[in-house]
Design an enzyme around this catalytic site. Structure first.
Site, short mmCIF file in Angstrom:
data_model
loop_
_atom_site.label_atom_id
_atom_site.label_comp_id
_atom_site.label_asym_id
_atom_site.label_seq_id
_atom_site.Cartn_x
_atom_site.Cartn_y
_atom_site.Cartn_z
N ASP A 162 -5.07 -5.85 -7.71
CA ASP A 162 -5.21 -5.27 -6.39
C ASP A 162 -5.54 -3.79 -6.60
O ASP A 162 -5.53 -3.29 -7.73
CB ASP A 162 -3.90 -5.44 -5.59
CG ASP A 162 -4.14 -5.41 -4.08
OD1 ASP A 162 -5.22 -4.97 -3.65
OD2 ASP A 162 -3.23 -5.81 -3.34
N HIS A 184 0.83 -1.20 0.00
CA HIS A 184 0.00 0.00 0.00
C HIS A 184 0.87 1.25 0.00
O HIS A 184 0.45 2.31 -0.47
CB HIS A 184 -0.91 0.05 1.23
CG HIS A 184 -1.98 -1.00 1.24
ND1 HIS A 184 -1.75 -2.28 1.66
CD2 HIS A 184 -3.28 -0.95 0.87
CE1 HIS A 184 -2.87 -2.98 1.57
NE2 HIS A 184 -3.81 -2.21 1.09
#
Length: 597
Positions: free
Chosen positions: A316, A243
């Protein structure tokens, strides 16, 4: 029906329809409707779409499941996504069950082509569909069932429980209008420093991860929801959070074949409907230094070609630094489609991403036929799920399907069987002195409202002299001498840590002042009992502790199970699905029988 068949075989015949009938016979009958419309529907819809509408079918924005008014900027933006941009689906985040279902019904009503909804349901439908906590009293507003994290399932060693979690996730998720679970996590967590996978994985043994993952997939897909194995080809052996930055996994191809790829091969063989990509680099698979999400060698050559996967490849989140930092949003979208991605989820700019997919065709980066193959997979999924016939869920039936007491019992059983007593050299478990003065100290983020609530409530049911303290991880100036004084006046001190993995976590290490405090307790002869509701590797920072219990997650169901284990009101039978080097090997775990009182 053979489970090891092609993706969606079970889904084509077992449809938990929008009407959400509760009996198996009704589900099966309704499921037959899911195949009543032939693939001609897919052909017809595909032929009717413009190039930009095709691109929009594979770009899915992120949306909260919260309430917003019809004239708010948020609702106008969502309306634009559906009516003007004509997106093909959404990724759904947190909200109460009724609001999630009502919102998704409203979305479906606005869209000419049925929408697909996916959500991160790693710990059950309640992982996203809960009412949250009302401040300042931290009142739990209820919702769908939340299971302990996957590593807790690994600690039970019970594939039946993994299947049951899949079954109930599908039952509750489909009742909410959600069609795809972005689960299970098939990453093999063989790196104790991993700040983002950790307890989301079933463990460090690839064969255990494969068995548990396939059982969950079957439970989910046998009951009408699509499973998504993630994060291909494996996010377990990294200390970097994708992330926040670009992880690099330097393992050799032979190691990948014997560890990381094992669960994914099993999932493909088991008929998993979707695979989610990894925003990280694996030089052994692609030396060009691009993340797997953007690599044709990873997605087209390995996953499609070598492994024979026929289902949807879902990226993702496309707003993560693992793909944005290197190429930017538009270029990442083009590279993703060229690599083999079928669906781009959670882009930072929806219209820009749709335009980028179209530009990729016009620039010759890939053909219309390549784009059509992804759009066809999306449309075929909608057809197989019966959405061409019935796309709305029954809001009146929701209350009798979501959060049902029998479902709660399954989650409780998982939590209780997962509790793992790694170390108890002083034989302090179970607690026997009911009249003892017990101090329960909770370490958690200040925003973690439920931390310690259920745990302390269960302890207090048998320990009336319980005293509780809360330590915020953000509070560097905490008055530890006061806590030491409180511990000195207690007969038993329990220290619970809720620090664990997360999308914004850089390191799993507990704050040094806190570990110094626990060490001081041990040196003063207070014999602290440490319970980990977060990072199970916490023992590495507290090796001098005599008693160390792992509950795997901080959800209320695990808090209650941990308290019951300490009190002896439930048995302790979990075993480590990981190694805690150098203090505990995989399979470790002291068992305790339940005490009759």
């Amino acid at each position: 029906m053979m489970r090891n068949s092609k993706p969606f075989l079970a889904l084509a015949f077992v449809l938990v329809a929008a009407s959400c009938k509760t009996t198996a016979s009704n589900s099966a009958e309704t499921g037959q409707l899911g195949v009543a419309i032939s693939s001609r529907w897919t052909d017809s819809v595909l032929a009717s779409l413009t190039l930009r509408e095709k691109a929009a079918q594979i770009v899915w924005p992120w949306v909260l499941g919260d309430y917003v008014s019809g004239d708010s900027p948020q609702w106008r933006r969502l309306t634009q996504y559906i009516q003007q941009d004509k997106v093909g689906g959404f990724i759904i985040s947190v909200g109460s069950p009724t609001e999630v279902a009502a919102k998704l019904n409203a979305f479906q009503s606005m869209s000419k082509v049925p929408l697909l909804f996916g959500a991160d349901l790693e710990a059950g439908a309640g992982f996203r569909a809960r009412g949250g906590y009302f401040v300042p009293n931290a009142i739990d507003l209820g919702g769908a069932i939340v299971f302990p994290p996957e590593m807790a399932i690994g600690a039970t060693g019970d594939t039946t429980l993994a299947y049951e979690q899949g079954r109930l996730t599908a039952q509750e998720g489909r009742a909410l209008g959600i069609h795809i679970a972005y689960a299970p996590v098939l990453d093999v967590n063989n790196n104790p420093d991993n700040p983002v996978i950790n307890t989301r994985s079933y463990g460090e043994d690839p064969n255990l991860v494969a068995r548990m993952g396939v059982a969950f997939i079957h439970g989910l897909q046998d009951h009408g929801m699509i499973a998504t194995g993630k994060h291909f080809p494996g996010h377990g052996d990294t200390g970097v959070n994708s992330h926040l930055a670009l992880p690099v996994v330097t393992a050799s191809r032979s190691r990948l074949d014997t560890v990381e790829l094992v669960p994914f091969r099993a999932a493909v063989k088991g008929g998993v409907g979707a695979i989610m990509s990894f925003h990280g680099v694996m030089p052994a698979l692609d030396s060009s230094n691009v993340p797997g999400t953007l690599s044709p060698k990873v997605l087209t050559e390995l996953l499609r070609g070598e492994m024979g996967f026929k289902g949807m490849i879902i990226s993702d989140a496309m707003d993560m630094r693992g793909v944005l930092d290197q190429f930017g949003a538009a270029e990442a979208a083009k590279r993703g489609i060229a690599a083999g991605i079928d669906v781009l989820i959670q882009p930072s700019d929806v219209a820009q991403t749709i335009d980028a997919v179209v530009a990729g065709v016009n620039e010759g980066r890939y053909t219309v036929a390549r784009l059509d193959s992804s759009v066809r997979r999306v449309l075929e999924t909608k057809r197989r799920l019966g959405l061409a016939q019935k796309k709305l869920v029954d809001l009146n039936a929701l209350r009798f399907l979501v959060g049902d007491s029998s479902n709660v019992q399954v989650a409780r059983r998982v939590a209780e069987k997962s509790i793992t007593l790694v170390k108890d050299s002083l034989k302090q478990i179970p607690l026997t002195a009911i009249g003892a003065r017990v101090l329960s100290i909770t370490l958690a983020r200040r925003t973690d409202l439920p931390a310690g609530n259920a745990f302390n409530a269960e302890l207090r049911s048998r320990l009336p002299n319980l005293r509780t303290e809360f330590v915020a991880t953000e509070d560097a100036a905490l008055n530890y001498p006061r806590l030491i004084a409180a511990a000195d006046s207690a007969d038993v001190t329990i220290v619970s840590s809720y620090m664990g993995q997360g999308s914004d976590v850089v390191t799993l290490n507990a704050p040094q002042p806190f570990t110094n405090f626990v060490q001081s307790l041990a040196q003063r002869g207070r014999k602290p009992i440490v319970v980990s509701f977060g990072n199970p590797y916490l023992l590495q920072q507290l090796p001098w502790i005599g008693t160390y219990l792992i509950a795997w997650g901080g959800f209320p169901v695990s808090q209650t199970a941990a308290a019951r284990a300490l009190l002896g009101t439930s048995a302790i039978s979990g075993h480590l699905p990981i190694t805690i080097p150098p203090y505990a090997g995989r399979g470790a775990g002291e068992e305790r029988a339940a005490q009759s009182r």
